[in-house]
Design an enzyme around this catalytic site. Structure first.
Site, short mmCIF file in Angstrom:
data_model
loop_
_atom_site.label_atom_id
_atom_site.label_comp_id
_atom_site.label_asym_id
_atom_site.label_seq_id
_atom_site.Cartn_x
_atom_site.Cartn_y
_atom_site.Cartn_z
N ASP A 188 38.18 -36.59 -11.97
CA ASP A 188 37.78 -37.49 -13.06
C ASP A 188 36.27 -37.59 -13.18
O ASP A 188 35.70 -37.52 -14.27
CB ASP A 188 38.36 -38.90 -12.84
CG ASP A 188 39.86 -38.87 -12.68
OD1 ASP A 188 40.47 -37.85 -13.03
OD2 ASP A 188 40.42 -39.88 -12.20
N TYR A 238 49.42 -44.14 -4.86
CA TYR A 238 48.53 -42.97 -4.93
C TYR A 238 48.11 -42.57 -3.52
O TYR A 238 48.23 -41.41 -3.11
CB TYR A 238 47.31 -43.30 -5.79
CG TYR A 238 46.37 -42.13 -5.98
CD1 TYR A 238 46.48 -41.31 -7.10
CD2 TYR A 238 45.37 -41.84 -5.05
CE1 TYR A 238 45.62 -40.22 -7.28
CE2 TYR A 238 44.52 -40.76 -5.22
CZ TYR A 238 44.64 -39.97 -6.33
OH TYR A 238 43.79 -38.90 -6.50
C1 GLA Z 1 43.68 -39.94 -10.59
C2 GLA Z 1 42.61 -39.53 -9.60
C3 GLA Z 1 42.32 -38.03 -9.70
C4 GLA Z 1 43.60 -37.20 -9.63
C5 GLA Z 1 44.65 -37.76 -10.60
C6 GLA Z 1 45.98 -37.07 -10.44
O1 GLA Z 1 43.21 -39.81 -11.90
O2 GLA Z 1 41.43 -40.25 -9.80
O3 GLA Z 1 41.42 -37.66 -8.67
O4 GLA Z 1 44.09 -37.15 -8.32
O5 GLA Z 1 44.85 -39.15 -10.42
O6 GLA Z 1 45.88 -35.74 -10.80
#
Ligand code: GLA
Length: 404
Positions: A188, A238
């Site tokens: 991101d 997550y």
């Molecule tokens: C979030 C995290 C990213 C990535 C996505 C899944 O956006 O910030 O680093 O792991 O989830 O692809």
């Protein structure tokens, strides 16, 4: 709603009309702090075309920076105190640069950046800043990374130093780990900095080598659809996925020592180890390994302009995220299933971490109305909420946007 609020709402709705945002921001700054700001910056949100939950497994991703962005303006305060005001979020944030602690609100993102910069001995002192954003919050399009990146750029300009973009992405990622508590990957922040108009960013998250792949959709549009699901457990789930992947690597590497991260494993190797790992871990590994292959294939399909295949790969990605990685939810599945049932939709998948947030769909321009109406109707019926749609246009990241 006072007049300023109405103007902000309108700017949000108008999305990418950034010049309008800038004049609103300057006005907000003048009303709160007086005078003109000494520095300005902006940073975009992102959607990921494909390559989900691969970044923290040293894998490949293929995101685009979008036209929705956070703009910021600041002046030095002449003291050690930082005062922040957002045109979108409630409450001012104030803290001292010498005593920074997370406080569980939006101020944690800027605080994290200030703390990390000072840790690395960059000359950051007190400042006053205003923010204005048209990145939808909680929609899974990385408003948090955009906030980190915009603060970093703003402070580089304000206090006169400069950090190479790759290092900046790592610094922003670390700030998110330590101040927001999400052990996110690098995707991101990286694309918010290094995205480019009309291109997707093909990034190798192990080496941080990247390439801008031309992203032209012809008579198709990429549409995001925000489920508006509150993502309550997103952080803990997550982090759990990340730990599960690490567990998978541990088991795989006993038999295959060359496997240092899931990036190194093949499907055959994962299958060979399936009896040595819990079913759940096996599925997590299978998702990551097959998703990496899908990213590589999507890049090829993009180069050859095979949009049908891109759509199919998007569908396969969602199915894998739903069944193997278990990060989808009823709302996202309904959005995806309904989208796929509409003629003129080439593919649809959740984008970002999952557990809510948005889907993206590749839709023929001629089918847009049917797409929006069909989905709104089905979603209202099932969940009594109207989803929000916005078009995703591949745009420049902060690195380029802040130079022009
Ligand atoms: C979030 C995290 C990213 C990535 C996505 C899944 O956006 O910030 O680093 O792991 O989830 O692809």
């Amino acid at each position: 709603m006072d007049r300023m609020d109405k103007r902000i709402r309108r700017a949000e709705e108008e999305g990418c009309r950034n010049h309008k945002m800038e004049s609103l921001l300057l006005r907000q700054f003048r009303e709160r702090f007086g005078g003109k700001p000494e520095a300005k910056a902006c940073a975009p949100g992102r959607v990921n075309l494909i390559g989900e939950h691969t970044d923290y497994n040293d894998g490949y991703v293929l995101p685009i920076a979008i036209s929705r962005r956070i703009c910021a303006a600041a002046s030095k305060s002449g003291t050690e105190t930082v005062t922040l005001r957002s045109g979108n979020l409630k409450g001012e944030v104030a803290f001292d640069v010498g005593a920074i602690k997370p406080s569980g609100d939006w101020g944690d993102y800027p605080k994290g950046i200030v703390a990390k910069l000072r840790e690395r001995r960059f000359p950051v002192r007190g400042f006053n800043a205003c923010f204005l954003s048209n990145v939808p919050i909680g929609a899974g399009v990385s408003s948090s990374a955009a906030m980190e990146v915009v603060v970093c750029h703003l402070l580089e300009k304000l206090f006169g130093f400069s950090i190479p973009p790759e290092d900046e992405a790592v610094l922003c990622q670390q700030a998110e780990h330590e101040f927001a508590g999400t052990r996110c990957g690098i995707m991101d922040q990286f694309v918010s900095i290094l995205g480019r108009a009309d291109s997707a960013l093909f990034l190798d998250c192990r080496t941080l080598r990247y390439e801008h792949v031309p992203f032209s959709l012809g008579d198709c549009v990429l549409v995001a659809c925000d489920s508006r699901v509150e993502r309550g457990l997103a952080t803990s789930e997550y982090n759990r996925r990340r730990a599960e992947c690490e567990q998978g690597v541990k088991i795989l590497s006993e038999r295959f020592p060359a496997v240092k991260a899931l990036r190194d494993a093949t499907v055959a190797e994962v299958e060979e180890c399936s009896h040595e790992m819990p079913e759940e871990i096996f599925r997590r590994c299978r998702h990551v390994v097959t998703e990496n292959a899908r990213v590589l294939e999507t890049v090829e399909a993009m180069r050859e302009n095979r949009r049908e295949r891109i759509g199919e790969l998007m569908n396969l990605s969602h199915d894998s995220l739903r069944d193997d990685y278990c990060v989808s939810c009823a709302q996202l599945d309904l959005l995806v299933d309904t989208a796929r049932s509409i003629d003129g939709v080439l593919g649809s998948r959740l984008t970002g971490a999952g557990f809510g947030g948005s889907t993206i769909s590749l839709v023929h321009r001629s089918a847009i109305d049917e797409f929006q109406n069909g989905i709104t109707e089905a979603y209202l019926k099932a969940f009594d909420t109207a989803p929000r749609f916005f078009e995703c246009i591949a745009s420049d990241g902060a690195e380029r946007a802040n130079k022009t």
